[in-house]
Design a protein around this motif. Structure first.
Motif, PDB file in Angstrom:
ATOM      1  N   ARG A  56       0.822  -1.199   0.000  1.00 16.63           N
ATOM      2  CA  ARG A  56       0.000   0.000   0.000  1.00 16.63           C
ATOM      3  C   ARG A  56       0.862   1.258   0.000  1.00 16.63           C
ATOM      4  O   ARG A  56       2.051   1.231   0.276  1.00 16.63           O
ATOM      5  CB  ARG A  56      -0.927   0.000   1.216  1.00 16.63           C
ATOM      6  CG  ARG A  56      -0.166   0.003   2.554  1.00 16.63           C
ATOM      7  CD  ARG A  56      -0.097   1.394   3.116  1.00 16.63           C
ATOM      8  NE  ARG A  56       0.519   1.435   4.427  1.00 16.63           N
ATOM      9  CZ  ARG A  56       1.733   1.874   4.657  1.00 16.63           C
ATOM     10  NH1 ARG A  56       2.494   2.276   3.653  1.00 16.63           N
ATOM     11  NH2 ARG A  56       2.220   1.933   5.877  1.00 16.63           N
ATOM     12  N   ALA A  58       0.356   5.279   1.531  1.00 18.06           N
ATOM     13  CA  ALA A  58      -0.527   6.076   2.385  1.00 18.06           C
ATOM     14  C   ALA A  58       0.063   7.450   2.658  1.00 18.06           C
ATOM     15  O   ALA A  58       1.288   7.612   2.755  1.00 18.06           O
ATOM     16  CB  ALA A  58      -0.786   5.359   3.707  1.00 18.06           C
ATOM     17  N   GLU A  71      -6.249   9.931   6.379  1.00 14.85           N
ATOM     18  CA  GLU A  71      -5.251   8.985   5.906  1.00 14.85           C
ATOM     19  C   GLU A  71      -5.731   8.509   4.536  1.00 14.85           C
ATOM     20  O   GLU A  71      -6.686   7.738   4.427  1.00 14.85           O
ATOM     21  CB  GLU A  71      -5.073   7.799   6.846  1.00 14.85           C
ATOM     22  CG  GLU A  71      -3.946   6.892   6.376  1.00 14.85           C
ATOM     23  CD  GLU A  71      -3.641   5.755   7.342  1.00 14.85           C
ATOM     24  OE1 GLU A  71      -2.473   5.349   7.432  1.00 14.85           O
ATOM     25  OE2 GLU A  71      -4.581   5.264   7.995  1.00 14.85           O
ATOM     26  N   TRP A  73      -5.332   6.378   1.401  1.00 13.78           N
ATOM     27  CA  TRP A  73      -4.757   5.025   1.426  1.00 13.78           C
ATOM     28  C   TRP A  73      -5.043   4.311   0.109  1.00 13.78           C
ATOM     29  O   TRP A  73      -6.190   4.250  -0.331  1.00 13.78           O
ATOM     30  CB  TRP A  73      -5.400   4.269   2.583  1.00 13.78           C
ATOM     31  CG  TRP A  73      -4.634   3.153   3.190  1.00 13.78           C
ATOM     32  CD1 TRP A  73      -3.888   3.188   4.337  1.00 13.78           C
ATOM     33  CD2 TRP A  73      -4.568   1.805   2.725  1.00 13.78           C
ATOM     34  NE1 TRP A  73      -3.362   1.950   4.592  1.00 13.78           N
ATOM     35  CE2 TRP A  73      -3.763   1.077   3.619  1.00 13.78           C
ATOM     36  CE3 TRP A  73      -5.122   1.137   1.626  1.00 13.78           C
ATOM     37  CZ2 TRP A  73      -3.486  -0.272   3.459  1.00 13.78           C
ATOM     38  CZ3 TRP A  73      -4.841  -0.213   1.453  1.00 13.78           C
ATOM     39  CH2 TRP A  73      -4.037  -0.907   2.378  1.00 13.78           C
ATOM     40  N   GLY A 253      -9.326  -1.032   3.211  1.00 15.70           N
ATOM     41  CA  GLY A 253      -8.428  -0.397   2.240  1.00 15.70           C
ATOM     42  C   GLY A 253      -9.027  -0.317   0.855  1.00 15.70           C
ATOM     43  O   GLY A 253      -8.525   0.439   0.012  1.00 15.70           O
TER      44      GLY A 253
END
Length: 353
Positions: A56, A58, A71, A73, A253
């Motif tokens: 990921r 972020a 955040e 993401w 996510g």
């Protein structure tokens, strides 16, 4: 030490392009101060990522006027998935993020001039006192722009950071007990039932609801409490249809609002309290996480309908990264606010378009 909640640290948002999305939030919500950015493997969220670590990218970003951050993401090792159905108000989980504004009418006119995707019109909330409105970002996420009188460092723009969330629930009393007992939202601003004009333009907004707006009766305390400011949670129970779970058959996510995160101290006491209340930690970083530019201890619990609440006990935070100045919060009294000048130094991490 006893549990201490300083405020909403951030609202997590799953997107398909982290840099494109953050640019939109910078340009329209002024959430332009970068706290950290990192590409890495999410290795501890296995209960919510198919049992496998996932790659990921972020970015944690804030608004210097105050309020919680975001955040932003993005999965980089797989294609983030949208819901298989149109999310409607009352579906279980985070339906909308709340963004604070000094002048809601001015924000509405500004967004209208910029031709943003306004969902409905400027209207009074269920309490009949304050204006609010809804806007949709380019990624199908809905935000409520709501009035606030508490600001950390007033600037020329109207919008601040994250002010709370709109959450779909199945059992209102059970959810009120959860958000009151664990998170301190122990005062009801209003508790209404019916069909509401201000919701009519939202997906599913013409249904019948019980809606309860909660606030915390006591001011938050802690290192970042003045910056994060007060917040509100609005719970929606749809009464004339069967709600769906927003993240059914998807990963944490994936596209949408993935969690609501609180800045806390006293993780060990919080763990015991959550266990005793029937909401044990489902994820626990145990000792410390290190995201290069920030470090601490994080954990997750689920609300009564499975929405993910994150807790972060911050150990290290960048103040002036260019000078290598990081603050170790473990050496401070956790109940004491950070000096305003120190938090103001975060402005040197502002990203300008």
């Amino acid at each position: 030490m006893p549990k201490l909640i300083s405020g909403i640290q951030q609202l997590g948002i799953g997107v398909s392009n982290v840099h494109e999305a953050w640019k939109w939030y910078r340009q329209n919500f002024n959430i332009d101060v970068k706290i950290f950015e990192e590409a890495a493997t999410a290795g501890l969220m296995l209960p919510y990522t198919g049992g496998k670590p996932q790659e990921r990218h972020a970015v944690l970003c804030m608004n210097m006027q105050g309020g919680g951050g975001m955040e932003v993401w993005q999965y980089t090792g797989r294609t983030p998935q949208p819901p298989a159905f149109e999310i409607q108000l009352g579906d279980l989980g985070f339906f909308a993020g709340k963004i604070k504004s000094k002048n809601v009418t001015a924000s509405y006119n500004e967004f209208k001039k910029k031709q943003l995707n306004l969902v409905g019109v400027l209207s009074k909330d269920a309490g009949g006192e304050k204006n609010h409105f809804f806007v949709k970002d380019p990624y199908n996420n809905i935000f409520e722009i709501a009035e606030s009188k508490k600001w950390f460092k007033p600037q020329k723009w109207n919008t601040g950071g994250v002010y709370g969330a709109c959450i779909g629930v199945t059992n209102m009393q059970k959810s009120i007990d959860f958000y009151s007992h664990i998170l301190g939202y122990n005062e009801a601003v209003y508790d209404k039932e019916g069909v509401f004009e201000d919701l009519a333009y939202l997906p599913g907004g013409k249904n019948k609801f019980r809606r309860v707006l909660l606030r915390h009766g006591q001011p938050r305390v802690g290192s970042f409490s003045k910056m994060l400011g007060p917040s509100k949670i609005e719970l929606f129970q749809v009464l004339d249809r069967e709600p769906k779970k927003i993240y059914k058959d998807r990963f944490w996510g994936d596209l949408g609002f993935i969690h609501l995160c609180f800045d806390i101290n006293g993780m060990d006491d919080l763990r015991k309290e959550c266990e005793a209340y029937g909401h044990p930690f489902t994820v626990d970083s145990s000792n410390s996480f290190d995201m290069g530019e920030a470090a601490g201890h994080f954990s997750y619990i689920e609300d009564p309908d499975g929405a993910l609440i994150e807790f972060v006990e911050t150990h290290k935070v960048p103040i002036m990264k260019k000078l290598g100045w990081y603050l170790d919060l473990r050496k401070r009294n956790p109940e004491q606010d950070l000096p305003k000048w120190m938090i103001n130094a975060l402005r040197f991490s502002r990203v300008k378009d």
